[in-house]
Write a protein that holds these residues in place. Sequence first.
Motif, mmCIF file in Angstrom:
data_model
loop_
_atom_site.group_PDB
_atom_site.id
_atom_site.type_symbol
_atom_site.label_atom_id
_atom_site.label_comp_id
_atom_site.label_asym_id
_atom_site.label_seq_id
_atom_site.Cartn_x
_atom_site.Cartn_y
_atom_site.Cartn_z
ATOM 1 N N GLN A 35 1.174 -1.086 -0.082
ATOM 2 C CA GLN A 35 -0.163 0.029 0.512
ATOM 3 C C GLN A 35 0.517 0.984 -0.313
ATOM 4 O OE1 GLN A 35 -3.645 -0.315 -0.211
ATOM 5 N NE2 GLN A 35 -3.041 -2.237 -0.792
ATOM 6 N N LEU A 36 2.095 1.488 1.299
ATOM 7 C CA LEU A 36 3.074 2.600 0.709
ATOM 8 C C LEU A 36 3.517 2.360 -1.116
ATOM 9 C CD1 LEU A 36 4.561 2.026 4.220
ATOM 10 C CD2 LEU A 36 3.409 3.907 3.571
ATOM 11 N N ALA A 37 3.596 1.593 -1.330
ATOM 12 C CA ALA A 37 5.109 1.395 -2.153
ATOM 13 C C ALA A 37 3.613 1.934 -2.924
ATOM 14 C CB ALA A 37 5.473 0.557 -2.408
ATOM 15 N N ASP A 38 2.595 1.682 -3.216
ATOM 16 C CA ASP A 38 2.182 1.637 -4.347
ATOM 17 C C ASP A 38 1.822 3.902 -4.580
ATOM 18 O OD1 ASP A 38 0.944 -0.560 -5.158
ATOM 19 O OD2 ASP A 38 -0.568 -0.780 -4.269
ATOM 20 N N GLU A 39 1.883 4.039 -3.595
ATOM 21 C CA GLU A 39 1.854 5.964 -3.659
ATOM 22 C C GLU A 39 3.278 7.062 -4.783
ATOM 23 O OE1 GLU A 39 2.732 7.928 0.517
ATOM 24 O OE2 GLU A 39 0.535 6.385 1.160
ATOM 25 N N GLY A 40 4.271 5.305 -5.395
ATOM 26 C CA GLY A 40 4.801 5.434 -5.729
ATOM 27 C C GLY A 40 6.080 6.997 -5.341
ATOM 28 N N THR A 41 6.209 7.270 -4.393
ATOM 29 C CA THR A 41 7.081 8.455 -3.880
ATOM 30 C C THR A 41 8.308 7.723 -3.452
ATOM 31 O OG1 THR A 41 6.200 8.827 -1.761
ATOM 32 C CG2 THR A 41 5.282 10.404 -3.332
ATOM 33 N N SER A 42 9.792 8.743 -3.325
ATOM 34 C CA SER A 42 10.579 7.616 -3.231
ATOM 35 C C SER A 42 10.757 7.456 -1.460
ATOM 36 C CB SER A 42 11.891 9.648 -3.120
ATOM 37 O OG SER A 42 11.250 10.442 -1.968
ATOM 38 N N SER A 98 6.737 7.049 0.727
ATOM 39 C CA SER A 98 6.888 6.243 0.767
ATOM 40 C C SER A 98 7.434 4.369 0.008
ATOM 41 C CB SER A 98 5.682 5.910 -0.458
ATOM 42 O OG SER A 98 5.821 5.826 -1.410
ATOM 43 N N LEU A 99 8.595 4.565 -0.961
ATOM 44 C CA LEU A 99 9.235 3.755 -1.401
ATOM 45 C C LEU A 99 10.118 3.278 -0.037
ATOM 46 C CD1 LEU A 99 9.462 4.434 -4.771
ATOM 47 C CD2 LEU A 99 8.765 1.950 -3.531
ATOM 48 N N GLN A 100 10.947 3.878 0.149
ATOM 49 C CA GLN A 100 11.768 3.462 1.189
ATOM 50 C C GLN A 100 10.945 3.358 2.409
ATOM 51 O OE1 GLN A 100 14.793 6.900 1.608
ATOM 52 N NE2 GLN A 100 13.882 7.722 0.066
ATOM 53 N N ARG A 101 9.939 3.525 2.595
ATOM 54 C CA ARG A 101 9.000 3.179 4.104
ATOM 55 C C ARG A 101 8.730 1.515 4.366
ATOM 56 N NH1 ARG A 101 5.694 8.094 4.925
ATOM 57 N NH2 ARG A 101 4.515 7.000 6.658
ATOM 58 N N ALA A 102 8.175 1.637 2.277
ATOM 59 C CA ALA A 102 8.224 -0.003 2.544
ATOM 60 C C ALA A 102 9.342 -0.899 2.303
ATOM 61 C CB ALA A 102 7.322 -0.159 0.867
ATOM 62 N N ILE A 103 9.904 -0.264 1.698
ATOM 63 C CA ILE A 103 11.345 -1.429 1.901
ATOM 64 C C ILE A 103 11.287 -1.127 3.362
ATOM 65 C CG2 ILE A 103 14.087 -1.504 1.537
ATOM 66 C CD1 ILE A 103 13.341 -0.324 -1.237
ATOM 67 N N ALA A 104 12.102 -0.808 3.668
ATOM 68 C CA ALA A 104 12.382 -1.097 5.588
ATOM 69 C C ALA A 104 11.659 -1.633 6.110
ATOM 70 C CB ALA A 104 12.251 1.021 6.144
ATOM 71 N N LEU A 105 10.133 -1.541 6.023
ATOM 72 C CA LEU A 105 9.374 -2.833 6.209
ATOM 73 C C LEU A 105 9.166 -3.764 6.693
ATOM 74 C CD1 LEU A 105 6.254 -2.863 8.728
ATOM 75 C CD2 LEU A 105 5.098 -2.546 6.743
ATOM 76 N N VAL A 106 9.089 -4.719 4.696
ATOM 77 C CA VAL A 106 8.915 -5.362 4.807
ATOM 78 C C VAL A 106 10.624 -6.805 4.550
ATOM 79 C CG1 VAL A 106 9.720 -7.446 2.082
ATOM 80 C CG2 VAL A 106 7.940 -5.730 2.909
ATOM 81 N N ASP A 107 11.805 -5.185 4.473
ATOM 82 C CA ASP A 107 13.153 -5.696 5.027
ATOM 83 C C ASP A 107 13.350 -6.272 6.602
ATOM 84 O OD1 ASP A 107 15.323 -6.539 4.270
ATOM 85 O OD2 ASP A 107 16.476 -4.901 5.414
ATOM 86 N N ARG A 108 12.015 -6.424 8.154
ATOM 87 C CA ARG A 108 12.265 -6.445 8.639
ATOM 88 C C ARG A 108 11.382 -8.144 8.463
ATOM 89 N NH1 ARG A 108 12.648 -2.499 12.539
ATOM 90 N NH2 ARG A 108 13.139 -0.389 12.245
ATOM 91 N N ILE A 109 11.377 -8.235 7.746
ATOM 92 C CA ILE A 109 10.212 -9.933 8.095
ATOM 93 C C ILE A 109 11.438 -11.021 8.139
ATOM 94 C CG2 ILE A 109 10.049 -11.276 6.366
ATOM 95 C CD1 ILE A 109 7.622 -9.440 4.919
#
Length: 364
Positions: free
Chosen positions: A30-37, A39-50
């Motif tokens: 949902q974050l990455a779909d916003e398409g901003t730099s 939101s993309l960085q936050r999406a990456i950081a969120l998934v990288d915690r898995i």
Amino acid sequence: MLMALPESTSCPRYFDAEHSDTLRVYCAQQLADEGTSDSLQRAIALVDRIPSDSPTRDQGDRLIQTWSAKLLELAEERFQAGHLDEAVALARKVPPRTDAYIQARDRMDAWQAVWQEAEAVYSRADDAIALGNWDVALSRGRALLTLENRYWAMERYPDLARRAQEGREQDQWLADAAKRRRANMAPSTEGRRTQWEQERDQRDLQVLQQAQALAQSSNVDDLREAIVNARRIIWGTPHYDQAQSLITTWQDQVQAIEDAPRLEQARQLASSGDVEDLESAIREARRIPSYRSLHPEAQSHIQVWQQQIREMAAESMTPVPVMDDRMAPWSPPEDPRSPLNPAWNPDQDERFPDAYGEQSGVSE
């Protein structure tokens, strides 16, 4: 450490270790779909915690690859718009262990080299303008058009050409006025369009026609020569807009010819339908930069291949629900004898002893 997220009906504001990994992936998308730099960085950081042993980690890694490539595309756009520092800062946000990381390092080096060359070219042309050497300034400034940067080619060069053209026309007008004074002729408003201007326009037309004839072969070398010739037509002249339009068309053709083998190789890799081949195809197609003419087509193929990977991943594993049991809304059991039912009465349940330690319903 908690990660702040925007308020959403589906995603919590903060994530902690108790939230499901599937929910993390969903909210990151949902974050990455916003398409901003950001939101993309936050999406990456969120998934990288898995965790690495999570069933959703492979999907998360693929998403990180995709979002990292998108982050680099945004950095490229900032560079093309003339914001070098912003582009470099954004490219440095591309995480290691991704395909885009090495590309980002290469692009940053290329950006710095282009920028240094552009500044040097502009400075030399500007010096020529200061000395009144208009033709020298234009000749030097045309080098900006050969650099792969829209800002220097589409903004700085036209400004340079305008200043040189205005200076040259001013000198020509003063020279014509001096001739008229010597001949005791008053300046005429009808004579402002001098014979020199007419001859220049005729030369420009011939140059443009020759360039068009060269470009008809669709050969890369001929197209490049046609572009060089068309760039001789300077800003502010009658044929300038037509020349720029043709230059854009020919540049697109050159880029398409150069990048077509790479895109074809990606298509051949993807034709097997194997996940590893699809991922290799995506990496190959991503090597076509955002400013190249085949980039939209490459992105279209990438989206199709990513969807194929997602579908195969979904078939190979049981989907995990987005909302886990801990987050599911609680409802009381329907069994009236269940202690979890609000209507349950221990005094009426024969399975439990009464206050005197005897079974309910049994007389003394």
